[in-house]
Enzyme design. Structure first.
Site, mmCIF file in Angstrom:
data_model
loop_
_atom_site.group_PDB
_atom_site.id
_atom_site.type_symbol
_atom_site.label_atom_id
_atom_site.label_comp_id
_atom_site.label_asym_id
_atom_site.label_seq_id
_atom_site.Cartn_x
_atom_site.Cartn_y
_atom_site.Cartn_z
ATOM 1 N N ALA A 266 0.781 -1.236 0.000
ATOM 2 C CA ALA A 266 0.000 0.000 0.000
ATOM 3 C C ALA A 266 0.811 1.284 0.000
ATOM 4 C CB ALA A 266 -0.915 0.004 1.222
ATOM 5 N N PRO A 268 3.422 4.341 -0.747
ATOM 6 C CA PRO A 268 3.069 5.436 0.174
ATOM 7 C C PRO A 268 1.592 5.811 0.197
ATOM 8 C CG PRO A 268 4.053 6.341 -1.816
ATOM 9 C CD PRO A 268 4.105 4.849 -1.953
ATOM 10 N N GLY A 269 0.734 5.111 -0.553
ATOM 11 C CA GLY A 269 -0.677 5.238 -0.243
ATOM 12 C C GLY A 269 -1.575 5.962 -1.224
ATOM 13 N N LYS A 271 -3.074 4.796 -3.787
ATOM 14 C CA LYS A 271 -4.252 3.963 -4.104
ATOM 15 C C LYS A 271 -5.093 3.725 -2.855
ATOM 16 C CE LYS A 271 -1.713 2.064 -7.942
ATOM 17 N NZ LYS A 271 -0.386 2.613 -7.536
ATOM 18 N N ASP A 286 1.740 -3.111 4.280
ATOM 19 C CA ASP A 286 3.030 -2.971 3.610
ATOM 20 C C ASP A 286 4.079 -3.534 4.561
ATOM 21 O OD1 ASP A 286 3.926 -1.018 1.003
ATOM 22 O OD2 ASP A 286 5.541 -1.623 2.364
ATOM 23 N N ASP A 312 4.469 -8.554 6.172
ATOM 24 C CA ASP A 312 4.664 -9.157 4.858
ATOM 25 C C ASP A 312 3.305 -9.697 4.429
ATOM 26 O OD1 ASP A 312 5.202 -10.916 2.736
ATOM 27 O OD2 ASP A 312 7.273 -11.144 3.441
ATOM 28 N N ASP A 328 -0.813 -4.053 -5.718
ATOM 29 C CA ASP A 328 0.066 -3.175 -6.515
ATOM 30 C C ASP A 328 1.484 -3.677 -6.230
ATOM 31 O OD1 ASP A 328 1.150 -1.095 -7.961
ATOM 32 O OD2 ASP A 328 0.756 0.443 -6.457
ATOM 33 N N CYS A 381 3.767 -1.122 -12.079
ATOM 34 C CA CYS A 381 4.202 0.015 -12.902
ATOM 35 C C CYS A 381 5.393 -0.441 -13.753
ATOM 36 C CB CYS A 381 4.548 1.219 -12.039
ATOM 37 S SG CYS A 381 5.772 0.894 -10.765
HETATM 38 C C1 LIG Z 1 4.640 -0.291 -6.033
HETATM 39 S S1 LIG Z 1 4.892 0.072 -4.373
HETATM 40 C C2 LIG Z 1 3.225 0.399 -3.852
HETATM 41 C C3 LIG Z 1 2.693 1.766 -4.205
HETATM 42 C C4 LIG Z 1 1.352 2.046 -3.549
HETATM 43 N N1 LIG Z 1 0.374 1.029 -3.857
HETATM 44 C C5 LIG Z 1 0.778 3.390 -3.942
HETATM 45 O O1 LIG Z 1 -0.105 3.469 -4.784
HETATM 46 O O2 LIG Z 1 1.202 4.407 -3.367
HETATM 47 C C6 LIG Z 1 5.170 -1.525 -3.731
HETATM 48 C C7 LIG Z 1 5.174 -1.629 -2.203
HETATM 49 O O3 LIG Z 1 5.197 -3.014 -1.896
HETATM 50 C C8 LIG Z 1 5.825 -3.170 -0.640
HETATM 51 N N2 LIG Z 1 6.143 -4.604 -0.527
HETATM 52 C C9 LIG Z 1 7.070 -5.314 -1.197
HETATM 53 N N3 LIG Z 1 6.993 -6.609 -0.877
HETATM 54 C C10 LIG Z 1 5.999 -6.732 0.041
HETATM 55 C C11 LIG Z 1 5.444 -7.813 0.759
HETATM 56 N N4 LIG Z 1 5.911 -9.055 0.617
HETATM 57 N N5 LIG Z 1 4.418 -7.567 1.602
HETATM 58 C C12 LIG Z 1 3.946 -6.309 1.781
HETATM 59 N N6 LIG Z 1 4.447 -5.249 1.128
HETATM 60 C C13 LIG Z 1 5.442 -5.453 0.266
HETATM 61 C C14 LIG Z 1 6.982 -2.216 -0.720
HETATM 62 O O4 LIG Z 1 7.421 -1.859 0.585
HETATM 63 C C15 LIG Z 1 6.364 -1.026 -1.478
HETATM 64 O O5 LIG Z 1 5.901 -0.060 -0.565
#
Ligand SMILES: C[S@@+](CC[C@H](N)C(=O)[O-])C[C@H]1O[C@@H](n2cnc3c(N)ncnc32)[C@H](O)[C@@H]1O
Length: 454
Positions: A266, A268-269, A271, A286, A312, A328, A381
């Protein structure tokens, strides 16, 4: 040239010289990414390089502009330098290479006086015990770049061939064809506008902020001179920054008031905020606590709330499945090269393969967290098929209880070009006129809308 030394004595430069500290920070950050620290984002490398330097906000912005311009045209800049260096590029000396690259980027791409770009680069060389003796070389090469600027620019005709790493150009040609791949590489040179998501009264805000209201819903600002946080409406939480393409996955999910929705990656948020605005009961997950702090600050500013869980996503309990799940997923981020040109030079094919494995596991987990009859949106992305359509094809083959809901153009303000042959969202940097100036383009997003059968 002297042989490479593994231990580096830090340069001590005269911080009273205007603009020198900004060049130092830009050079250190670029050197970090050109050297061993692949995988670090430019933003983090700049923060690391700026620690203890105490840059004023204007100098921090200048450092970022220089470092960003260096990566945006790195292929062209490397070629221009290589032609003018008798011994070729100093690949094994990242601090020297970065000094030349950042100097050339200022001369070729930024509104910096040539003499300032050359003089400050030479000063940095002289301040660096390992590079002092190369100050005359830095001076000569950068002066030549300045003298021959027109000829250098005239050679910059084909950004796919001349400004894109071979492995990426090859993949994009295979996935999208020569013409589209070329247009995408051209769009990467343009950079990107600032897009805002404005949940209430976007017309009124468009009037106050200027810019163009896109038919996809976002307000696009092409001339932002001040810090975004100083723009009207920021402090009162009237909008947030989000690329127009990044706002589409949640629109496809179509969150309803009162629905329980999990946002699995989620922070930095952006969405999460869209889901919360729709009145959904959002669980924002996250694994990065630091990034979730940013999410919480963003939601507070916007006057929105969500249940925030540091975990996680793979470890979440599955006993209370959600009405809808948004995944995402972490990805190579090659769809964001317009904004983050360092991505094109720091990511590798090995990263892609590793991330595709994680995406697969997260997608299967997201499926188990979706209730029968519920919706699941998977998005990245990324421009790479392994992180997009191929991921969904494999998922559907593994999970017969899920089906794809093909996206229709009506849901995207009639933009049929944003939908691929399987009915998934596939935006490209070259869409919406990308490659014809900063006002065009979209981040490269993939999104698939899936439904779990009842
Ligand atoms: C693409 S960014 C998300 C952007 C966010 N959805 C937004 O719209 O602002 C991916 C995120 O996935 C988190 N992440 C990576 N692996 C993860 C996991 N196994 N469980 C939870 N979060 C995870 C990362 O810390 C990062 O913040």
């Amino acid at each position: 040239m002297a042989s490479r030394s593994n231990t580096r004595t830090p340069p001590s430069f005269d911080s009273s010289v205007p603009g020198l500290a900004a060049r130092h920070v830009a050079r250190e950050a670029v050197a970090t990414l050109l050297g061993a620290a692949r995988g670090l984002a430019l933003e983090d490398a700049l923060a690391q390089a700026g620690r203890g330097v105490g840059l004023a906000p204007g100098d921090a912005a200048l450092a970022r502009a220089i470092a960003t311009a260096s990566f945006r045209r790195l292929g062209f800049i490397r070629a221009a330098l290589a032609e003018r260096l008798r011994d070729g590029l100093p690949e094994d000396r990242p601090h020297l290479l970065a000094l030349l690259v950042t100097g050339a980027a200022q001369i070729l791409d930024l509104a910096v006086a040539d003499h300032a770009a050359v003089d400050l680069s030479v000063r940095l060389a002289k301040a660096d015990p390992q590079l002092q003796h190369l100050a005359p070389l830095v001076n000569a090469v950068l002066r030549r770049i300045a003298r021959e600027r027109d000829a250098i620019r005239a050679q910059e005709r084909d950004p796919l061939q001349g400004n894109t790493q071979d492995w990426l150009a090859r993949r994009w040609r295979a996935a999208y064809g020569d013409e589209t791949a070329g247009n995408m590489a051209a769009a990467h040179l343009d950079g990107a506008a600032v897009d805002l998501t404005i949940p209430r009264d976007p017309e009124q805000w468009a009037g106050r902020l200027g810019g163009t209201l896109l038919d996809l819903g976002s307000l696009r600002l092409t001339e932002v001179r001040e810090a975004v946080a100083d723009l009207p409406g920021y402090a009162e939480g009237a909008w947030w920054v989000q690329d127009a393409a990044a706002s589409l996955p949640v629109r496809l999910l179509a969150p309803q008031s009162g629905e329980r929705i999990a946002d699995l990656c989620a922070a930095p948020g952006g969405k999460t905020a869209q889901l919360a605005v729709a009145g959904a009961a959002v669980t924002a997950v996250d694994r990065s606590g630091a990034r979730l702090e940013r999410l919480t600050r963003n939601l507070d500013r916007l006057g929105l709330s969500a249940e925030v869980v540091t975990a996680d996503a793979l470890d979440l309990p599955e006993d209370r499945p959600f009405d809808a799940v948004l995944l995402d997923a972490p990805c190579s981020a090659t769809g964001t090269i317009r904004r983050h040109p360092d991505v094109a030079w720091t990511k590798t094919e090995a990263d892609l393969i590793r991330l595709a494995g994680l995406q697969r596991r997260l997608l299967d987990k997201a499926a188990r967290l979706t209730r029968p009859g519920g919706r699941l949106v998977y998005c990245t992305c990324s421009l790479e098929p392994e992180e997009g359509g191929a991921q969904i094809a494999a998922f559907l083959a593994r999970n017969p209880d899920f089906e794809r809901i093909p996206i229709t153009a009506e849901r995207l303000a009639g933009h049929a070009e944003l939908i691929d042959g399987s009915g998934d969202l596939r935006t490209l940097p070259s869409h919406l006129g990308g490659g014809s100036g900063r006002a065009g383009g979209l981040d490269g997003f993939f999104a698939s809308l899936l439904k779990r059968r009842d």
